[in-house]
Design a protein around this motif. Structure first.
Motif, PDB file in Angstrom:
ATOM      1  N   PHE A 111       0.867  -1.174   0.000  1.00 39.92           N
ATOM      2  CA  PHE A 111       0.000   0.000   0.000  1.00 39.92           C
ATOM      3  C   PHE A 111       0.903   1.223   0.000  1.00 39.92           C
ATOM      4  O   PHE A 111       1.871   1.277   0.759  1.00 39.92           O
ATOM      5  N   THR A 112       0.573   2.205  -0.821  1.00 40.89           N
ATOM      6  CA  THR A 112       1.324   3.450  -0.877  1.00 40.89           C
ATOM      7  C   THR A 112       0.368   4.606  -0.595  1.00 40.89           C
ATOM      8  O   THR A 112      -0.693   4.690  -1.211  1.00 40.89           O
ATOM      9  N   ALA A 113       0.743   5.447   0.336  1.00 41.46           N
ATOM     10  CA  ALA A 113      -0.055   6.633   0.674  1.00 41.46           C
ATOM     11  C   ALA A 113       0.840   7.856   0.484  1.00 41.46           C
ATOM     12  O   ALA A 113       1.511   8.298   1.420  1.00 41.46           O
ATOM     13  N   PRO A 114       0.880   8.414  -0.736  1.00 41.80           N
ATOM     14  CA  PRO A 114       1.820   9.499  -1.021  1.00 41.80           C
ATOM     15  C   PRO A 114       1.410  10.857  -0.459  1.00 41.80           C
ATOM     16  O   PRO A 114       2.198  11.800  -0.537  1.00 41.80           O
ATOM     17  N   GLU A 115       0.213  10.947   0.105  1.00 48.02           N
ATOM     18  CA  GLU A 115      -0.250  12.236   0.631  1.00 48.02           C
ATOM     19  C   GLU A 115      -0.730  12.108   2.077  1.00 48.02           C
ATOM     20  O   GLU A 115      -1.719  12.712   2.476  1.00 48.02           O
ATOM     21  N   PHE A 116      -0.012  11.331   2.874  1.00 45.31           N
ATOM     22  CA  PHE A 116      -0.366  11.147   4.280  1.00 45.31           C
ATOM     23  C   PHE A 116      -0.166  12.460   5.027  1.00 45.31           C
ATOM     24  O   PHE A 116       0.799  13.181   4.797  1.00 45.31           O
ATOM     25  N   THR A 117      -1.084  12.758   5.937  1.00 39.94           N
ATOM     26  CA  THR A 117      -1.026  14.006   6.702  1.00 39.94           C
ATOM     27  C   THR A 117      -1.313  13.738   8.177  1.00 39.94           C
ATOM     28  O   THR A 117      -2.213  12.963   8.512  1.00 39.94           O
ATOM     29  N   SER A 118      -0.546  14.374   9.035  1.00 46.13           N
ATOM     30  CA  SER A 118      -0.821  14.412  10.475  1.00 46.13           C
ATOM     31  C   SER A 118      -0.494  15.822  10.961  1.00 46.13           C
ATOM     32  O   SER A 118      -0.214  16.702  10.156  1.00 46.13           O
ATOM     33  N   VAL A 124      -5.576  -6.825   5.038  1.00 46.93           N
ATOM     34  CA  VAL A 124      -6.235  -5.630   5.544  1.00 46.93           C
ATOM     35  C   VAL A 124      -7.246  -5.173   4.496  1.00 46.93           C
ATOM     36  O   VAL A 124      -6.974  -5.200   3.289  1.00 46.93           O
ATOM     37  N   GLU A 125      -8.429  -4.826   4.933  1.00 47.43           N
ATOM     38  CA  GLU A 125      -9.461  -4.326   4.013  1.00 47.43           C
ATOM     39  C   GLU A 125      -9.082  -2.884   3.675  1.00 47.43           C
ATOM     40  O   GLU A 125      -8.893  -2.063   4.555  1.00 47.43           O
ATOM     41  N   SER A 126      -8.956  -2.586   2.383  1.00 46.57           N
ATOM     42  CA  SER A 126      -8.332  -1.335   1.952  1.00 46.57           C
ATOM     43  C   SER A 126      -9.128  -0.076   2.302  1.00 46.57           C
ATOM     44  O   SER A 126      -8.534   0.957   2.601  1.00 46.57           O
ATOM     45  N   LYS A 127     -10.441  -0.131   2.281  1.00 45.34           N
ATOM     46  CA  LYS A 127     -11.200   1.072   2.649  1.00 45.34           C
ATOM     47  C   LYS A 127     -10.975   1.403   4.121  1.00 45.34           C
ATOM     48  O   LYS A 127     -10.801   2.569   4.483  1.00 45.34           O
ATOM     49  N   SER A 128     -10.961   0.392   4.964  1.00 49.00           N
ATOM     50  CA  SER A 128     -10.734   0.653   6.386  1.00 49.00           C
ATOM     51  C   SER A 128      -9.316   1.190   6.618  1.00 49.00           C
ATOM     52  O   SER A 128      -9.114   2.048   7.472  1.00 49.00           O
ATOM     53  N   LEU A 129      -8.344   0.708   5.833  1.00 52.48           N
ATOM     54  CA  LEU A 129      -6.984   1.243   5.936  1.00 52.48           C
ATOM     55  C   LEU A 129      -6.967   2.709   5.519  1.00 52.48           C
ATOM     56  O   LEU A 129      -6.347   3.547   6.186  1.00 52.48           O
ATOM     57  N   LYS A 130      -7.650   3.022   4.431  1.00 52.56           N
ATOM     58  CA  LYS A 130      -7.709   4.411   3.963  1.00 52.56           C
ATOM     59  C   LYS A 130      -8.308   5.316   5.039  1.00 52.56           C
ATOM     60  O   LYS A 130      -7.756   6.381   5.353  1.00 52.56           O
ATOM     61  N   LEU A 131      -9.400   4.902   5.650  1.00 50.20           N
ATOM     62  CA  LEU A 131     -10.029   5.711   6.691  1.00 50.20           C
ATOM     63  C   LEU A 131      -9.139   5.819   7.929  1.00 50.20           C
ATOM     64  O   LEU A 131      -9.073   6.876   8.571  1.00 50.20           O
ATOM     65  N   PHE A 132      -8.443   4.741   8.261  1.00 52.69           N
ATOM     66  CA  PHE A 132      -7.497   4.771   9.377  1.00 52.69           C
ATOM     67  C   PHE A 132      -6.402   5.805   9.108  1.00 52.69           C
ATOM     68  O   PHE A 132      -6.093   6.642   9.961  1.00 52.69           O
ATOM     69  N   LEU A 133      -5.830   5.772   7.904  1.00 51.78           N
ATOM     70  CA  LEU A 133      -4.780   6.736   7.562  1.00 51.78           C
ATOM     71  C   LEU A 133      -5.327   8.157   7.543  1.00 51.78           C
ATOM     72  O   LEU A 133      -4.662   9.091   8.017  1.00 51.78           O
ATOM     73  N   PHE A 134      -6.542   8.347   7.028  1.00 45.80           N
ATOM     74  CA  PHE A 134      -7.155   9.682   7.027  1.00 45.80           C
ATOM     75  C   PHE A 134      -7.343  10.207   8.445  1.00 45.80           C
ATOM     76  O   PHE A 134      -7.300  11.409   8.681  1.00 45.80           O
ATOM     77  N   SER A 135      -7.567   9.312   9.407  1.00 47.95           N
ATOM     78  CA  SER A 135      -7.840   9.741  10.786  1.00 47.95           C
ATOM     79  C   SER A 135      -6.657  10.458  11.425  1.00 47.95           C
ATOM     80  O   SER A 135      -6.812  11.126  12.446  1.00 47.95           O
ATOM     81  N   PHE A 136      -5.486  10.361  10.824  1.00 50.25           N
ATOM     82  CA  PHE A 136      -4.310  11.048  11.354  1.00 50.25           C
ATOM     83  C   PHE A 136      -4.312  12.533  10.999  1.00 50.25           C
ATOM     84  O   PHE A 136      -3.502  13.284  11.529  1.00 50.25           O
ATOM     85  N   ARG A 137      -5.191  12.968  10.127  1.00 48.05           N
ATOM     86  CA  ARG A 137      -5.186  14.372   9.689  1.00 48.05           C
ATOM     87  C   ARG A 137      -5.377  15.356  10.825  1.00 48.05           C
ATOM     88  O   ARG A 137      -4.945  16.493  10.730  1.00 48.05           O
ATOM     89  N   ASN A 138      -6.046  14.952  11.884  1.00 52.16           N
ATOM     90  CA  ASN A 138      -6.254  15.820  13.047  1.00 52.16           C
ATOM     91  C   ASN A 138      -5.536  15.289  14.274  1.00 52.16           C
ATOM     92  O   ASN A 138      -5.844  15.671  15.391  1.00 52.16           O
ATOM     93  N   HIS A 139      -4.588  14.388  14.069  1.00 56.80           N
ATOM     94  CA  HIS A 139      -3.878  13.725  15.160  1.00 56.80           C
ATOM     95  C   HIS A 139      -2.505  14.350  15.330  1.00 56.80           C
ATOM     96  O   HIS A 139      -1.721  14.410  14.384  1.00 56.80           O
ATOM     97  N   GLY A 140      -2.204  14.815  16.518  1.00 56.57           N
ATOM     98  CA  GLY A 140      -0.906  15.402  16.802  1.00 56.57           C
ATOM     99  C   GLY A 140       0.047  14.369  17.362  1.00 56.57           C
ATOM    100  O   GLY A 140      -0.188  13.845  18.451  1.00 56.57           O
ATOM    101  N   ALA A 141       1.087  14.050  16.621  1.00 54.62           N
ATOM    102  CA  ALA A 141       2.110  13.113  17.082  1.00 54.62           C
ATOM    103  C   ALA A 141       3.366  13.301  16.245  1.00 54.62           C
ATOM    104  O   ALA A 141       3.295  13.756  15.095  1.00 54.62           O
ATOM    105  N   PHE A 142       4.490  12.936  16.823  1.00 54.87           N
ATOM    106  CA  PHE A 142       5.740  13.012  16.081  1.00 54.87           C
ATOM    107  C   PHE A 142       5.766  11.976  14.965  1.00 54.87           C
ATOM    108  O   PHE A 142       5.034  10.983  14.997  1.00 54.87           O
ATOM    109  N   HIS A 143       6.620  12.201  13.990  1.00 52.75           N
ATOM    110  CA  HIS A 143       6.724  11.314  12.830  1.00 52.75           C
ATOM    111  C   HIS A 143       6.953   9.871  13.241  1.00 52.75           C
ATOM    112  O   HIS A 143       6.344   8.943  12.684  1.00 52.75           O
TER     113      HIS A 143
END
Length: 154
Positions: free
Chosen positions: A43-50, A74-93
């Motif tokens: 899986f490649t997520a080239p636009e991951f944001t946190s 891993v079911e890919s839609k659930s992975l996508k939503l999991f990765l999207f959930s980091f957009r408002n998550h504050g944590a170090f790289h």
């Protein structure tokens, strides 16, 4: 494959809201139709944001997740939503990258997993983070991640 193996999924084929935090995200799995065959899934997520936990400013990364599955994928839609959930998550790289890898491992118990987090500069320094569960499996084609080190414009 019969439809009944997907009947327990909560998100696939349904309108779903993006979770507000990674802890709220439902990461789902499906049976591996090729269980017993060793192969690599990428899986490649080239636009991951946190978010930076100190400033609240956005951080951006190119993630590459490789794993050799066992009985589950891993079911890919659930992975996508999991990765999207980091957009408002504050944590170090480091925390974001390793958390994603560990969460997938906890869900799937794969033969092997690695994640490369290729982060864009924060404070002028790019921070790349790599997590792997063990030795690279022999006899399975595991391509290089081929994400170059950040060079800016030059």
């Amino acid at each position: 494959m019969s439809e009944d193996i997907y009947s327990g999924l909560q998100q696939l084929g349904k309108q779903t809201e993006v979770p507000l935090a990674p802890e709220q995200a439902v990461l789902e799995r499906v049976p591996n139709p090729e269980a017993g065959t060793r192969y690599c899934v990428r899986f490649t997520a080239p636009e991951f944001t946190s978010l930076c936990p100190m400033t609240g400013q956005p951080d951006f990364a190119h993630l590459v997740i490789d794993y050799v599955p066992g009985d589950w994928l891993v079911e890919s839609k659930s992975l996508k939503l999991f990765l999207f959930s980091f957009r408002n998550h504050g944590a170090f790289h480091e925390a974001c990258t390793v958390m994603i890898g560990k969460r997938i491992v906890d869900l799937l118990d794969p033969e092997w997993l690695r994640i490369g987090g290729y982060w864009y500069p924060r404070g002028g320094i790019p921070i790349d983070v790599f997590y792997q569960t063990g030795e690279t499996p022999q006899g399975v084609w595991i391509p290089d991640q081929n994400v170059p080190t950040y060079r800016g414009r030059g």
